[in-house]
Design a protein around this motif. Structure first.
Motif, PDB file in Angstrom:
ATOM      1  N   TRP A 102       0.792  -1.226   0.000  1.00 20.17           N
ATOM      2  CA  TRP A 102       0.000   0.000   0.000  1.00 20.17           C
ATOM      3  C   TRP A 102       0.825   1.277   0.000  1.00 20.17           C
ATOM      4  CZ3 TRP A 102      -4.412  -0.720  -1.919  1.00 20.17           C
ATOM      5  CH2 TRP A 102      -5.070  -1.943  -1.721  1.00 20.17           C
ATOM      6  N   TRP A 103       2.144   1.131  -0.092  1.00 24.80           N
ATOM      7  CA  TRP A 103       3.007   2.276  -0.380  1.00 24.80           C
ATOM      8  C   TRP A 103       3.846   1.962  -1.612  1.00 24.80           C
ATOM      9  CZ3 TRP A 103       8.398   2.555  -0.447  1.00 24.80           C
ATOM     10  CH2 TRP A 103       8.901   3.836  -0.736  1.00 24.80           C
ATOM     11  N   ARG A 161      12.411   8.665  -5.327  1.00 26.03           N
ATOM     12  CA  ARG A 161      13.309   9.617  -4.676  1.00 26.03           C
ATOM     13  C   ARG A 161      13.068   9.474  -3.178  1.00 26.03           C
ATOM     14  NH1 ARG A 161      13.138  14.238  -7.296  1.00 26.03           N
ATOM     15  NH2 ARG A 161      12.023  13.396  -9.087  1.00 26.03           N
ATOM     16  N   PRO A 162      13.836  10.131  -2.325  1.00 23.95           N
ATOM     17  CA  PRO A 162      13.632   9.957  -0.889  1.00 23.95           C
ATOM     18  C   PRO A 162      12.225  10.337  -0.443  1.00 23.95           C
ATOM     19  CG  PRO A 162      15.742  11.019  -1.298  1.00 23.95           C
ATOM     20  CD  PRO A 162      15.027  10.971  -2.613  1.00 23.95           C
ATOM     21  N   TRP A 163      11.595   9.455   0.314  1.00 30.06           N
ATOM     22  CA  TRP A 163      10.360   9.733   1.021  1.00 30.06           C
ATOM     23  C   TRP A 163      10.727   9.838   2.495  1.00 30.06           C
ATOM     24  CZ3 TRP A 163       4.848   9.044  -0.403  1.00 30.06           C
ATOM     25  CH2 TRP A 163       4.650   9.072  -1.787  1.00 30.06           C
ATOM     26  N   ASN A 190      12.336  -2.855   0.722  1.00 31.94           N
ATOM     27  CA  ASN A 190      12.561  -1.430   0.480  1.00 31.94           C
ATOM     28  C   ASN A 190      13.914  -1.190  -0.174  1.00 31.94           C
ATOM     29  OD1 ASN A 190      12.177   1.453   0.717  1.00 31.94           O
ATOM     30  ND2 ASN A 190      13.462   1.411   2.550  1.00 31.94           N
ATOM     31  N   GLN A 191      14.951  -1.810   0.356  1.00 31.72           N
ATOM     32  CA  GLN A 191      16.308  -1.560  -0.112  1.00 31.72           C
ATOM     33  C   GLN A 191      16.523  -1.996  -1.555  1.00 31.72           C
ATOM     34  OE1 GLN A 191      18.707   0.082   1.553  1.00 31.72           O
ATOM     35  NE2 GLN A 191      17.307   0.441   3.253  1.00 31.72           N
ATOM     36  N   GLU A 192      15.943  -3.113  -1.924  1.00 31.38           N
ATOM     37  CA  GLU A 192      16.206  -3.626  -3.274  1.00 31.38           C
ATOM     38  C   GLU A 192      15.515  -2.783  -4.347  1.00 31.38           C
ATOM     39  OE1 GLU A 192      12.732  -7.091  -3.093  1.00 31.38           O
ATOM     40  OE2 GLU A 192      14.856  -7.609  -3.057  1.00 31.38           O
ATOM     41  N   HIS A 199      13.784   4.010  -0.896  1.00 35.35           N
ATOM     42  CA  HIS A 199      13.178   5.337  -0.904  1.00 35.35           C
ATOM     43  C   HIS A 199      12.371   5.627   0.366  1.00 35.35           C
ATOM     44  CE1 HIS A 199      14.592   5.793  -4.966  1.00 35.35           C
ATOM     45  NE2 HIS A 199      13.944   4.706  -5.341  1.00 35.35           N
ATOM     46  N   TRP A 200      11.816   4.595   0.994  1.00 37.77           N
ATOM     47  CA  TRP A 200      11.116   4.784   2.274  1.00 37.77           C
ATOM     48  C   TRP A 200      12.166   5.048   3.340  1.00 37.77           C
ATOM     49  CZ3 TRP A 200       5.896   4.186   4.061  1.00 37.77           C
ATOM     50  CH2 TRP A 200       5.749   4.042   5.433  1.00 37.77           C
ATOM     51  N   GLN A 201      12.166   6.252   3.919  1.00 37.38           N
ATOM     52  CA  GLN A 201      13.200   6.614   4.888  1.00 37.38           C
ATOM     53  C   GLN A 201      12.539   7.135   6.169  1.00 37.38           C
ATOM     54  OE1 GLN A 201      16.386   9.021   3.223  1.00 37.38           O
ATOM     55  NE2 GLN A 201      16.179   8.028   1.239  1.00 37.38           N
ATOM     56  N   LEU A 202      12.459   6.240   7.135  1.00 40.71           N
ATOM     57  CA  LEU A 202      11.995   6.573   8.479  1.00 40.71           C
ATOM     58  C   LEU A 202      13.064   6.070   9.444  1.00 40.71           C
ATOM     59  CD1 LEU A 202       9.939   7.438  10.638  1.00 40.71           C
ATOM     60  CD2 LEU A 202       8.653   5.341  10.178  1.00 40.71           C
ATOM     61  N   PRO A 203      14.185   6.798   9.538  1.00 44.91           N
ATOM     62  CA  PRO A 203      15.321   6.304  10.327  1.00 44.91           C
ATOM     63  C   PRO A 203      15.038   6.275  11.820  1.00 44.91           C
ATOM     64  CG  PRO A 203      15.731   8.551   9.611  1.00 44.91           C
ATOM     65  CD  PRO A 203      14.470   8.106   8.924  1.00 44.91           C
ATOM     66  N   HIS A 204      14.281   7.219  12.305  1.00 46.27           N
ATOM     67  CA  HIS A 204      13.898   7.317  13.708  1.00 46.27           C
ATOM     68  C   HIS A 204      12.468   7.866  13.734  1.00 46.27           C
ATOM     69  CE1 HIS A 204      18.184   7.095  13.794  1.00 46.27           C
ATOM     70  NE2 HIS A 204      18.355   8.373  13.522  1.00 46.27           N
ATOM     71  N   PHE A 205      11.857   7.907  14.890  1.00 50.70           N
ATOM     72  CA  PHE A 205      10.522   8.509  14.971  1.00 50.70           C
ATOM     73  C   PHE A 205      10.600  10.032  14.956  1.00 50.70           C
ATOM     74  CE2 PHE A 205       9.405   4.284  16.804  1.00 50.70           C
ATOM     75  CZ  PHE A 205       8.550   3.915  15.782  1.00 50.70           C
TER      76      PHE A 205
END
Length: 429
Positions: free
Chosen positions: A96-97, A109-111, A136-138, A142-148
């Motif tokens: 769904w993303w 691109r970066p999200w 995501n990585q492969e 682009h999904w980037q939620l490194p921390h809250f």
């Protein structure tokens, strides 16, 4: 490091090993500085993960604008997947993303992602862990939620913008947040944000969260952000705060601060609360779409409101602010356009309720619950018991009582009013 930096595991997400060359090309793709930019450009979308045709239509319009504006990132500001976030399954994010947005080359691109209240209806750690998932990585990572909560710095032609992404559900408080992150996460995030804003030397400082401070939409004022966040943003030189949560696009301007809401990436608007200072609503659009930010110099930036198809509906100029050298006098709360009372948070039988959308009584015991469970669950997990429960039509979400329900009945939307009471001790002879 903030709490979000600590490793809580990747669940079913296995990191994909990358070759040196793959890492090099991925760095070039994801770095905001990889392409020379005249302006810092962001596209900002919230409340988008609705799993329906609205989401798909806005995705096409977002891709169109991304191709034209070439933003450094898409800022995804919460309620990424309805109704319950990842729901303990990383594949939910892929479906769904990833499968909705990544087929558009312009959106690869970066999200820069933050979570909303619906993402925390289950365990939002799954959404954070998805950053390192092979799924995501492969496909480019682009999904980037490194921390809250985290900071991203964007540059263009000598111009710097520090964007502070925060988790307002953690700020508001909820039992599931406490169970996953511990009771100290809320204060840790606050101190991180205030320290980071004070120390930032960027030309611009902006803050993005899920819940609004003021809003014309049905959710209205977020009382704790109005009392705790808003004064510090003004003190620390933040001229604009971006939020979602209410399913519309809005610009509210009050005493030098712009409040921009982009919460219609798929979700549809409900009734209005008009909880904004009198005369401050500059733009309001209840249809689907998103918002753009363009920063081209140190003095002014442009906010653009777009329809679902990517057509311009309105623009708004944001004038930069300076940090205050000393804290000014506390200003009285403005008169709101709404005639509906805004109850402040109060302890219910000495318990400060969490996962609350709105307080509906002065004693703090009757609330609009931000929960997918029953009122028995809502009160019980906070050491109280349910005394009464009401349901509302999904489009309302205010403090008007609907049909009376048994306390243990669950509903399929968040329009659930719960009245909690103290537990009654049982004494054995």
């Amino acid at each position: 490091a903030p709490f979000g930096a600590r490793d809580k595991g990747r669940f079913a997400c296995d990191s994909l090993a990358e070759t040196t060359m793959a890492k090099f090309w991925r760095f070039l793709l994801l770095s905001p500085a990889a392409v020379a930019q005249q302006c810092v450009e962001l596209l900002i979308i919230g409340d988008y993960g609705t799993r329906n045709h609205n989401q798909a239509a806005v995705a096409q319009g977002l891709a169109k604008l991304a191709g034209e504006r070439q933003p450094q990132a898409v800022a995804a500001i919460g309620d990424n997947i309805y109704p319950d976030g990842a729901a303990f399954n990383p594949y939910t994010i892929t479906r769904w993303w990833g499968d909705v947005y990544m087929p558009h080359a312009e959106l690869q691109r970066p999200w820069h992602v933050i979570t909303g209240n619906h993402d925390w209806w289950t365990d939002a750690l799954y959404e954070r862990a998805y950053t390192g998932c092979a799924a995501n990585q492969e496909k480019g990572g682009h999904w980037q939620l490194p921390h809250f909560w985290y900071k991203k710095s964007y540059t263009a032609k000598g111009l710097t913008v520090d964007a502070f992404y925060i988790d307002t559900q953690i700020w508001k408080g909820s039992p599931i947040v406490d169970s996953k992150l511990g009771p100290g996460a809320r204060e840790e995030q606050k101190q991180w944000l205030f320290s980071g804003l004070a120390e930032s030397t960027a030309d611009w400082r902006i803050v993005l969260g899920h819940h609004p401070v003021y809003s014309a939409g049905n959710h209205g004022v977020t009382e704790v952000l109005l009392s705790e966040l808003d004064p510090k943003l003004r003190e620390l030189g933040v001229p604009v705060y971006f939020a979602g949560h209410d399913h519309s696009k809005q610009v509210i301007y009050w005493e030098g601060m712009s409040y921009v809401i982009s919460g219609s990436g798929g979700a549809t608007a409900r009734a209005r609360s008009n909880q904004y200072p009198e005369g401050s609503l500059m733009h309001y659009f209840p249809d689907n779409g998103f918002v753009g930010l363009s920063v081209c110099n140190k003095q002014k930036a442009t906010v653009t409101i777009y329809s679902s198809g990517g057509d311009v509906q309105a623009t708004w100029k944001v004038r930069n602010a300076q940090k205050q050298t000393q804290r000014g006098a506390v200003k009285p709360q403005p008169r709101l356009q709404s005639k509906t009372a805004v109850y402040k948070a109060a302890a219910c039988h000495e318990v400060q309720l969490k996962s609350v959308e709105k307080w509906c009584s002065a004693d703090g015991c009757k609330v609009l619950a931000d929960s997918s469970g029953s009122c028995a669950d809502f009160c019980g997990e906070q050491t109280l018991r349910c005394s009464r429960a009401w349901a509302q039509p999904e489009e309302e979400q205010d403090c008007t009582e609907g049909a009376l329900l048994p306390c243990d009945v669950k509903v399929t939307n968040s329009s659930l009013i719960c009245e909690c009471a103290a537990t009654t001790a049982t004494f054995l002879p």
